[in-house]
Design an enzyme around this catalytic site. Structure first.
Site, PDB file in Angstrom:
ATOM      1  N   GLY A 278       0.812  -1.203   0.000  1.00  0.00           N
ATOM      2  CA  GLY A 278       0.000   0.000   0.000  1.00  0.00           C
ATOM      3  C   GLY A 278       0.850   1.258   0.000  1.00  0.00           C
ATOM      4  O   GLY A 278       0.470   2.268   0.593  1.00  0.00           O
TER       5      GLY A 278
ATOM      6  N   VAL B  84      -1.371   6.193   4.100  1.00  0.00           N
ATOM      7  CA  VAL B  84      -0.556   5.611   5.158  1.00  0.00           C
ATOM      8  C   VAL B  84       0.776   5.110   4.612  1.00  0.00           C
ATOM      9  O   VAL B  84       1.852   5.460   5.107  1.00  0.00           O
ATOM     10  CB  VAL B  84      -1.317   4.463   5.854  1.00  0.00           C
ATOM     11  CG1 VAL B  84      -0.434   3.758   6.865  1.00  0.00           C
ATOM     12  CG2 VAL B  84      -2.580   4.989   6.525  1.00  0.00           C
TER      13      VAL B  84
ATOM     14  N   TYR C  21     -15.539  -3.357   8.558  1.00  0.00           N
ATOM     15  CA  TYR C  21     -14.131  -2.936   8.499  1.00  0.00           C
ATOM     16  C   TYR C  21     -13.464  -3.183   9.849  1.00  0.00           C
ATOM     17  O   TYR C  21     -12.336  -3.685   9.918  1.00  0.00           O
ATOM     18  CB  TYR C  21     -14.050  -1.458   8.125  1.00  0.00           C
ATOM     19  CG  TYR C  21     -12.645  -0.941   7.976  1.00  0.00           C
ATOM     20  CD1 TYR C  21     -11.867  -1.294   6.876  1.00  0.00           C
ATOM     21  CD2 TYR C  21     -12.093  -0.087   8.925  1.00  0.00           C
ATOM     22  CE1 TYR C  21     -10.575  -0.817   6.725  1.00  0.00           C
ATOM     23  CE2 TYR C  21     -10.797   0.397   8.781  1.00  0.00           C
ATOM     24  CZ  TYR C  21     -10.045   0.032   7.680  1.00  0.00           C
ATOM     25  OH  TYR C  21      -8.763   0.500   7.542  1.00  0.00           O
TER      26      TYR C  21
ATOM     27  N   LYS D 255     -10.197  -5.620  10.800  1.00  0.00           N
ATOM     28  CA  LYS D 255      -8.988  -5.128  11.447  1.00  0.00           C
ATOM     29  C   LYS D 255      -8.728  -5.824  12.787  1.00  0.00           C
ATOM     30  O   LYS D 255      -7.576  -6.061  13.160  1.00  0.00           O
ATOM     31  CB  LYS D 255      -9.074  -3.605  11.637  1.00  0.00           C
ATOM     32  CG  LYS D 255      -8.950  -2.840  10.328  1.00  0.00           C
ATOM     33  CD  LYS D 255      -7.620  -3.146   9.643  1.00  0.00           C
ATOM     34  CE  LYS D 255      -7.472  -2.475   8.307  1.00  0.00           C
ATOM     35  NZ  LYS D 255      -6.204  -2.824   7.640  1.00  0.00           N
TER      36      LYS D 255
ATOM     37  N   PRO E  26      -3.829   3.399  14.349  1.00  0.00           N
ATOM     38  CA  PRO E  26      -3.856   4.860  14.255  1.00  0.00           C
ATOM     39  C   PRO E  26      -5.279   5.403  14.381  1.00  0.00           C
ATOM     40  O   PRO E  26      -6.248   4.760  13.979  1.00  0.00           O
ATOM     41  CB  PRO E  26      -3.304   5.148  12.857  1.00  0.00           C
ATOM     42  CG  PRO E  26      -2.678   3.866  12.401  1.00  0.00           C
ATOM     43  CD  PRO E  26      -3.438   2.777  13.086  1.00  0.00           C
TER      44      PRO E  26
ATOM     45  N   ASN F 172      -7.938   8.745  13.433  1.00  0.00           N
ATOM     46  CA  ASN F 172      -8.308   9.325  12.136  1.00  0.00           C
ATOM     47  C   ASN F 172      -7.115  10.060  11.519  1.00  0.00           C
ATOM     48  O   ASN F 172      -6.593  11.010  12.123  1.00  0.00           O
ATOM     49  CB  ASN F 172      -9.466  10.312  12.311  1.00  0.00           C
ATOM     50  CG  ASN F 172     -10.694   9.666  12.888  1.00  0.00           C
ATOM     51  OD1 ASN F 172     -11.344   8.854  12.263  1.00  0.00           O
ATOM     52  ND2 ASN F 172     -11.000  10.017  14.133  1.00  0.00           N
TER      53      ASN F 172
END
Length: 390
Positions: A12, A17, A138, A142, A165, A167
């Site tokens: 990613g 991120v 989601y 996670k 993390p 927001n």
């Protein structure tokens, strides 16, 4: 400890991120980095991921790839959010283990915590009560990812660390109105409402060319552009935002998050988190297809009853500070020069009313944030303007 020539795969690496972590590693002198775009490597394809690890054999992995979005996207694509993220995580973590990766950093989100978790949220709040419905899928994905890291460490003596993390916002953020997060969505909406009022159609069309909305781009008819923007609450000097404006949110500048993540990758081991002085040396054979025999010195909680139950080994990454959505809109209006009206549509969901992280564990591990929200909004707005002036 990873050396400067260690091969590090950042999954990613083009996203908000991953790109921030990639740049932070480069700045620290870690130049042997590997990245693949989604077109080059589909992380939901198990065979493709296995072939990639067979070829590259990285020493460390940063798993920052994810299928993400805001409240609207989470509501519309519930099956995609759980399935896509589970596939990515299972494939990357599984192949990291199979190929003997020394260190893995898994990026999650503070949406893993219950809707009504005590504030500020410590790591021990996990799985203590129901999740927020609008992002349940989601969050479950996670949670599964961090539990995979924790469980591999406990069973196989690996050194996989999960960080959660708060927001995030920053360079390379997602400003697409259909699936963006709250801050970039608000910046774009408020700025476009100002541009409509100013009659600045050159900038509006550049914006729409960079980030089309429902197939409408900068070459579309002016009325078509106005109509699609109106659908998202954007009109002449007026913006409508979802919810009441009262929820409190904590925001972390992405480059701060990257610095914290790389600090943990380079300096924090599983042993530092669970706090035991000595590990048992564990030898085991091939655990999965193709895995080689390895000796590990690690804390195997499952094999050491005297250590008791080991859970919640993840680490919150945040600021420990919060503002309301309405206060955020005021800051954005000031930064963008917007003098119009922001209204809140209370018929739309607010999401979780408060999500403040307890960052005591992070501070004990030697890291604190640098960028607060007003400065961060100015930086992000400048990045956004630069992105549409190209």
């Amino acid at each position: 400890m990873l050396s400067k020539d260690s091969k590090i795969y950042v999954a990613g690496h083009r996203g908000l991120v991953g790109s921030a972590i990639w740049n932070n590693l480069l700045q620290r002198g870690y130049v042997n980095l590997i990245g693949r775009t989604h077109r080059e490597l589909d992380l939901t394809d198990q065979q493709a991921v296995r072939d990639f690890f067979d070829r590259e054999r990285p020493d460390a992995v940063v798993l920052a790839a994810a299928f993400v979005g805001g409240i609207m996207a989470n509501s519309l694509y519930r099956a995609d959010f759980i399935m896509q993220n589970m596939l990515i995580q299972c494939n990357v973590i599984g192949e990291a283990y199979r190929h003997g990766v020394k260190k893995l950093l898994f990026l999650g989100s503070t949406c893993i915590y219950p809707k009504n978790a005590p504030q500020p949220m410590t790591e021990d709040c996990l799985l203590t009560s129901p999740l927020e419905y609008t992002n349940e899928e989601y969050a479950i994905a996670k949670i599964a990812g961090l539990k995979m890291c924790e469980s591999y460490n406990l069973q196989y003596g690996t050194n996989y660390i999960a960080v959660m993390p708060t927001n995030l916002y920053g360079p390379n953020d997602n400003f697409h109105l259909e699936n963006s997060h709250v801050m970039p969505a608000m910046i774009r909406k408020i700025y476009l409402a100002k541009l409509i009022h100013d009659g600045d159609w050159t900038t509006i069309r550049r914006d729409m060319d960079q980030r089309p909305v429902e197939g409408i781009d900068g070459q579309s008819d002016r009325n078509d552009i106005l109509n699609v923007l109106a659908h998202y609450g954007i009109s002449d000097n007026r913006v409508s935002l979802w919810g009441t404006g009262t929820p409190l949110r904590e925001f972390l500048w992405s480059e701060d998050m990257a610095d914290a993540s790389v600090h943990i990758l380079l300096n924090v081991d599983f042993s530092d988190i669970i706090g035991i002085e000595r590990y048992s040396s564990v030898h085991y054979g091939a655990a999965v297809d193709g895995a080689v025999d390895r000796d590990h010195t690690a804390g195997r909680g499952g094999a050491l009853p005297q250590l008791g139950e080991i859970r919640n080994c993840h680490i919150n990454i945040g600021t420990g500070k919060e503002i309301t959505i309405r206060q955020l809109s005021d800051i954005i209006a000031d930064v963008t020069g917007f003098t119009g009206t922001v209204v809140f549509d209370s018929s739309k969901p607010d999401g979780t009313m408060r999500k403040l992280t307890n960052v005591d564990k992070l501070h004990r591990l030697g890291w604190k944030h640098q960028v607060d929200v007003p400065d961060g909004v100015r930086r992000l707005f400048q990045w956004y303007q630069d992105s549409i002036s190209i």
